[in-house]
Design a protein around this motif. Structure first.
Motif, PDB file in Angstrom:
ATOM      1  N   UNK A  58       0.825  -1.206   0.000  1.00 49.90           N
ATOM      2  CA  UNK A  58       0.000   0.000   0.000  1.00 49.90           C
ATOM      3  C   UNK A  58       0.862   1.259   0.000  1.00 49.90           C
ATOM      4  N   UNK A  59       2.011   1.190   0.673  1.00 51.92           N
ATOM      5  CA  UNK A  59       2.876   2.360   0.746  1.00 51.92           C
ATOM      6  C   UNK A  59       3.553   2.660  -0.578  1.00 51.92           C
ATOM      7  N   UNK A  60       3.714   1.633  -1.415  1.00 53.24           N
ATOM      8  CA  UNK A  60       4.338   1.835  -2.721  1.00 53.24           C
ATOM      9  C   UNK A  60       3.372   2.406  -3.738  1.00 53.24           C
ATOM     10  N   UNK A  61       2.049   2.410  -3.427  1.00 48.20           N
ATOM     11  CA  UNK A  61       1.052   2.939  -4.334  1.00 48.20           C
ATOM     12  C   UNK A  61       1.054   4.466  -4.259  1.00 48.20           C
ATOM     13  N   UNK A  62       0.404   5.141  -5.241  1.00 48.70           N
ATOM     14  CA  UNK A  62       0.306   6.604  -5.203  1.00 48.70           C
ATOM     15  C   UNK A  62      -0.365   7.075  -3.934  1.00 48.70           C
ATOM     16  N   UNK A  63      -0.118   8.338  -3.573  1.00 50.44           N
ATOM     17  CA  UNK A  63      -0.593   8.875  -2.301  1.00 50.44           C
ATOM     18  C   UNK A  63      -2.106   8.846  -2.188  1.00 50.44           C
ATOM     19  N   UNK A  64      -2.832   9.087  -3.299  1.00 49.20           N
ATOM     20  CA  UNK A  64      -4.289   9.089  -3.208  1.00 49.20           C
ATOM     21  C   UNK A  64      -4.837   7.703  -2.929  1.00 49.20           C
ATOM     22  N   UNK A  65      -4.105   6.654  -3.376  1.00 48.15           N
ATOM     23  CA  UNK A  65      -4.542   5.288  -3.086  1.00 48.15           C
ATOM     24  C   UNK A  65      -4.259   4.926  -1.646  1.00 48.15           C
ATOM     25  N   UNK A  66      -3.117   5.351  -1.100  1.00 45.96           N
ATOM     26  CA  UNK A  66      -2.739   4.972   0.262  1.00 45.96           C
ATOM     27  C   UNK A  66      -3.588   5.677   1.300  1.00 45.96           C
ATOM     28  N   UNK A  67      -4.295   6.730   0.922  1.00 43.94           N
ATOM     29  CA  UNK A  67      -5.122   7.452   1.878  1.00 43.94           C
ATOM     30  C   UNK A  67      -6.491   6.831   2.058  1.00 43.94           C
ATOM     31  N   UNK A  68      -6.800   5.760   1.348  1.00 47.42           N
ATOM     32  CA  UNK A  68      -8.105   5.134   1.474  1.00 47.42           C
ATOM     33  C   UNK A  68      -8.272   4.588   2.883  1.00 47.42           C
ATOM     34  N   UNK A  69      -9.399   4.888   3.501  1.00 52.41           N
ATOM     35  CA  UNK A  69      -9.649   4.447   4.867  1.00 52.41           C
ATOM     36  C   UNK A  69     -10.354   3.100   4.869  1.00 52.41           C
ATOM     37  N   UNK A  70     -11.361   2.950   4.016  1.00 49.89           N
ATOM     38  CA  UNK A  70     -12.164   1.734   3.984  1.00 49.89           C
ATOM     39  C   UNK A  70     -11.535   0.722   3.028  1.00 49.89           C
ATOM     40  N   UNK A  71     -10.458   0.117   3.448  1.00 44.96           N
ATOM     41  CA  UNK A  71      -9.825  -0.885   2.605  1.00 44.96           C
ATOM     42  C   UNK A  71     -10.627  -2.184   2.673  1.00 44.96           C
ATOM     43  N   UNK A  72     -10.515  -2.979   1.644  1.00 43.50           N
ATOM     44  CA  UNK A  72     -11.303  -4.206   1.546  1.00 43.50           C
ATOM     45  C   UNK A  72     -10.853  -5.215   2.590  1.00 43.50           C
ATOM     46  N   UNK A  73     -11.826  -5.986   3.023  1.00 42.72           N
ATOM     47  CA  UNK A  73     -11.534  -7.066   3.967  1.00 42.72           C
ATOM     48  C   UNK A  73     -11.044  -8.277   3.179  1.00 42.72           C
ATOM     49  N   UNK A  74      -9.955  -8.843   3.654  1.00 42.47           N
ATOM     50  CA  UNK A  74      -9.438 -10.054   3.020  1.00 42.47           C
ATOM     51  C   UNK A  74     -10.031 -11.288   3.709  1.00 42.47           C
ATOM     52  N   UNK A  75      -9.923 -12.393   3.011  1.00 42.68           N
ATOM     53  CA  UNK A  75     -10.407 -13.660   3.572  1.00 42.68           C
ATOM     54  C   UNK A  75      -9.640 -14.032   4.837  1.00 42.68           C
ATOM     55  N   UNK A  76      -8.328 -13.722   4.849  1.00 40.32           N
ATOM     56  CA  UNK A  76      -7.514 -14.040   6.026  1.00 40.32           C
ATOM     57  C   UNK A  76      -7.956 -13.231   7.242  1.00 40.32           C
ATOM     58  N   UNK A  77      -8.322 -11.958   7.012  1.00 35.23           N
ATOM     59  CA  UNK A  77      -8.781 -11.125   8.123  1.00 35.23           C
ATOM     60  C   UNK A  77     -10.078 -11.663   8.719  1.00 35.23           C
ATOM     61  N   UNK A  78     -10.990 -12.105   7.856  1.00 36.24           N
ATOM     62  CA  UNK A  78     -12.275 -12.648   8.334  1.00 36.24           C
ATOM     63  C   UNK A  78     -12.044 -13.918   9.141  1.00 36.24           C
ATOM     64  N   UNK A  79     -11.179 -14.800   8.637  1.00 37.29           N
ATOM     65  CA  UNK A  79     -10.864 -16.027   9.374  1.00 37.29           C
ATOM     66  C   UNK A  79     -10.190 -15.693  10.703  1.00 37.29           C
ATOM     67  N   UNK A  80      -9.269 -14.730  10.665  1.00 33.85           N
ATOM     68  CA  UNK A  80      -8.591 -14.279  11.882  1.00 33.85           C
ATOM     69  C   UNK A  80      -9.614 -13.783  12.901  1.00 33.85           C
ATOM     70  N   UNK A  81     -10.572 -12.981  12.454  1.00 33.89           N
ATOM     71  CA  UNK A  81     -11.559 -12.384  13.365  1.00 33.89           C
ATOM     72  C   UNK A  81     -12.367 -13.454  14.094  1.00 33.89           C
ATOM     73  N   UNK A  82     -12.913 -14.411  13.348  1.00 33.88           N
ATOM     74  CA  UNK A  82     -13.748 -15.438  13.978  1.00 33.88           C
ATOM     75  C   UNK A  82     -12.905 -16.393  14.836  1.00 33.88           C
ATOM     76  N   UNK A  83     -11.675 -16.661  14.413  1.00 37.14           N
ATOM     77  CA  UNK A  83     -10.799 -17.516  15.211  1.00 37.14           C
ATOM     78  C   UNK A  83     -10.456 -16.846  16.540  1.00 37.14           C
ATOM     79  N   UNK A  84     -10.152 -15.551  16.474  1.00 42.88           N
ATOM     80  CA  UNK A  84      -9.803 -14.800  17.690  1.00 42.88           C
ATOM     81  C   UNK A  84     -10.993 -14.709  18.632  1.00 42.88           C
ATOM     82  N   UNK A  85     -12.193 -14.427  18.092  1.00 43.91           N
ATOM     83  CA  UNK A  85     -13.392 -14.341  18.930  1.00 43.91           C
ATOM     84  C   UNK A  85     -13.652 -15.676  19.616  1.00 43.91           C
ATOM     85  N   UNK A  86     -13.514 -16.758  18.871  1.00 43.06           N
ATOM     86  CA  UNK A  86     -13.760 -18.095  19.433  1.00 43.06           C
ATOM     87  C   UNK A  86     -12.792 -18.395  20.580  1.00 43.06           C
ATOM     88  N   UNK A  87     -11.505 -18.138  20.354  1.00 41.52           N
ATOM     89  CA  UNK A  87     -10.513 -18.474  21.367  1.00 41.52           C
ATOM     90  C   UNK A  87     -10.577 -17.522  22.564  1.00 41.52           C
TER      91      UNK A  87
END
Length: 297
Positions: A58-87
């Motif tokens: 993300x840091x290598x992208x142009x400045x207007x791209x790196x300023x995006x706040x609502x970045x997309x959720x990845x599949x790994x993040x979703x799995x991480x979230x439910x795994x963390x909540x469970x444990x």
């Protein structure tokens, strides 16, 4: 609180590129210090590494791209979230709001983003489970609306102890009753039905003949294969015997060559003296083509 503190320390170590890369001792010590079940942190460790690489991209992208706040959720993040909540809940943390706040810190996301993603996914999961568990509605037809009712009394089958011709009579009665019932069915033509049934039985008989033919050919092929195998075995045995005889003959030829060489080195008188004894031992000669021929003495 063991998993929470362990993960925040792990995240900081990955971010600062500390000496954790040396071996697995870092994760093992971290699990031991925070009383986390062995083997738990490797999953989160891999996620933090991937998250760090994505951040560098993300840091290598142009400045207007790196300023995006609502970045997309990845599949790994979703799995991480439910795994963390469970444990975390297995550890005894029952306040879901606090757990979502912890996830927001771990993901470097806003709390509202994590909260919305969690509850939207949870709602979809509940809707899916509700569809699966929906009761099945089976439609039945009342007996008085059944379109086909037998108008003939089908005779009861005879006991097994009766003679065969009685059983044949019963079979004819059953077939007669069946034909009568079929004739009363709306939209069914008995002649076409019987013709189709005849064609099916005829095809079945033809298929049976084809199967028998295939079995016969398979048996013949197996028989021929066995005969060929026996012939090959006999040929191999014959070749081995021929090779053995040829080897023995070559040895004898070698001996003969030595004797001839020794005979040629003798003087004339010695040759005459030993010629008679030599001729008695001469059993092999070589023809003009180099073929060894055995000759009786």
């Amino acid at each position: 609180m063991g998993l929470k503190t362990a993960l925040f320390e792990l995240k900081q170590a990955v971010r600062n590129h500390e000496g954790y890369q040396t071996d697995e001792a870092f994760l093992h010590n971290l699990e031991h210090d925070h009383k986390v079940r062995p083997g738990t942190l490797v999953y989160y460790f891999n996620h933090f590494q991937m998250m760090g690489m994505n951040k560098e991209d993300d840091q290598t992208q142009p400045s207007d791209e790196s300023k995006k706040v609502n970045r997309k959720w990845s599949k790994n993040e979703i799995e991480f979230m439910f795994q963390y909540i469970k444990e975390r809940q297995e550890e005894g943390a029952l306040n879901i709001t606090e757990i979502l706040e912890e996830l927001a810190e771990l993901f470097d996301r806003g709390y509202q983003s994590v909260n919305y993603k969690y509850y939207s996914l949870l709602k979809k999961k509940e809707q899916k489970e509700a569809r699966i568990l929906e009761p099945l509605h089976v439609t039945t037809i009342p007996y008085n609306e059944v379109p086909v009712v037998s108008t003939e009394v089908i005779p009861k089958t005879s006991p097994v102890s009766k003679k065969n011709h009685h059983q044949d009579d019963d079979l004819l009665d059953v077939l007669s009753g069946l034909i009568s019932n079929i004739q009363q069915l709306p939209g069914i033509h008995l002649n076409e039905l019987l013709r189709s049934l005849f064609q099916l039985t005829n095809m079945a008989l033809q298929n049976q003949e084809e199967v028998q033919q295939i079995e016969y050919l398979r048996s013949e092929f197996h028989h021929e294969k066995e005969e060929l195998r026996e012939k090959l075995l006999k040929k191999e045995q014959q070749l081995r015997l021929e090779k053995k005889r040829n080897d023995e003959l070559q040895i004898e030829v070698s001996k003969l060559a030595k004797e001839i060489n020794a005979f040629n080195k003798l003087g004339d008188a010695a040759k005459i003296q030993n010629l008679k004894a030599y001729n008695q031992r001469l059993n092999y000669i070589i023809d003009g083509f180099g073929i060894v021929v055995q000759v009786g003495s």
